[in-house]
Design a protein around this motif. Structure first.
Motif, PDB file in Angstrom:
ATOM      1  N   ARG A   5     -74.813  35.801 -77.180  1.00 47.01           N
ATOM      2  CA  ARG A   5     -75.682  36.967 -76.978  1.00 47.01           C
ATOM      3  C   ARG A   5     -75.761  37.815 -78.250  1.00 47.01           C
ATOM      4  O   ARG A   5     -76.819  38.334 -78.599  1.00 47.01           O
ATOM      5  CB  ARG A   5     -75.179  37.808 -75.809  1.00 47.01           C
ATOM      6  CG  ARG A   5     -75.369  37.142 -74.460  1.00 47.01           C
ATOM      7  CD  ARG A   5     -75.088  38.097 -73.301  1.00 47.01           C
ATOM      8  NE  ARG A   5     -73.787  38.728 -73.366  1.00 47.01           N
ATOM      9  CZ  ARG A   5     -72.670  38.242 -72.812  1.00 47.01           C
ATOM     10  NH1 ARG A   5     -72.703  37.092 -72.136  1.00 47.01           N
ATOM     11  NH2 ARG A   5     -71.531  38.886 -72.927  1.00 47.01           N
ATOM     12  N   ALA A   6     -74.652  37.958 -78.949  1.00 47.40           N
ATOM     13  CA  ALA A   6     -74.623  38.778 -80.158  1.00 47.40           C
ATOM     14  C   ALA A   6     -75.445  38.179 -81.292  1.00 47.40           C
ATOM     15  O   ALA A   6     -76.023  38.917 -82.095  1.00 47.40           O
ATOM     16  CB  ALA A   6     -73.179  38.991 -80.609  1.00 47.40           C
ATOM     17  N   GLU A  41     -67.095  39.191 -85.344  1.00 44.89           N
ATOM     18  CA  GLU A  41     -67.465  39.578 -83.974  1.00 44.89           C
ATOM     19  C   GLU A  41     -66.460  39.014 -82.976  1.00 44.89           C
ATOM     20  O   GLU A  41     -66.039  39.711 -82.050  1.00 44.89           O
ATOM     21  CB  GLU A  41     -68.881  39.107 -83.641  1.00 44.89           C
ATOM     22  CG  GLU A  41     -69.303  39.349 -82.209  1.00 44.89           C
ATOM     23  CD  GLU A  41     -69.345  40.807 -81.776  1.00 44.89           C
ATOM     24  OE1 GLU A  41     -69.269  41.064 -80.554  1.00 44.89           O
ATOM     25  OE2 GLU A  41     -69.444  41.705 -82.636  1.00 44.89           O
TER      26      GLU A  41
END
Length: 153
Positions: free
Chosen positions: A47-48, A16
């Motif tokens: 957040r991910a 990511e």
């Protein structure tokens, strides 16, 4: 105090972070592809993998660490991440770095491999750069995301 965090796969965390590469540098921003600073990259990863950001972010100027006193960046890390010994840093850990000896830590990045760092660099954007000796000397604090599984090479 907080619910048990969901397990986080470090390889997924690194993958990511690498999707942010090429994002332009934008002070105080945290939007993949549009702009972020070093904290914005870490916020985007939070957040991910962890959900909503845990606290509101105050506005901060370029000299926030020098004028604020203390290790505000490290204190925030201790509130929301898991501090580990810098000698035990593993891929997927957040590194906080000092720009010069004796200064507060004010730069962050994600350790992508034993020798590379994904970070947002002013005038450059998000890059994966070698963790050369000059960067290694600047590591002040290391944190893992809550729930990060042990590194499996």
């Amino acid at each position: 105090m907080f619910p048990e965090p969901a397990p986080i796969d470090r390889a997924a965390l690194i993958a990511e972070a690498r999707t942010w590469i090429g994002t332009p540098y934008r002070h105080q921003a945290s939007a993949k592809g549009a702009g972020c600073d070093c904290l914005g990259l870490v916020r985007g990863l939070w957040r991910a993998f962890c959900g909503a950001e845990p606290e509101p972010l105050p506005a901060y100027g370029a000299d926030w660490a020098e004028t604020g006193g203390g290790e505000a960046f490290a204190a925030a890390g201790r509130r929301w991440l898991v501090e580990i010994d810098p000698g035990r840093a593993a891929p997927g850990d957040v590194l906080l770095l000092r720009w010069k000896d004796g200064a507060p830590a004010k730069h962050a990045g994600l350790l992508a491999t034993a020798s590379t760092l994904v970070h947002a660099y002013e005038r450059v954007g998000v890059v994966e750069s070698p963790l050369v000796p000059a960067w290694r000397r600047r590591i002040a604090h290391v944190f893992a995301f809550p729930g990060a599984r042990p590194w499996q090479p």
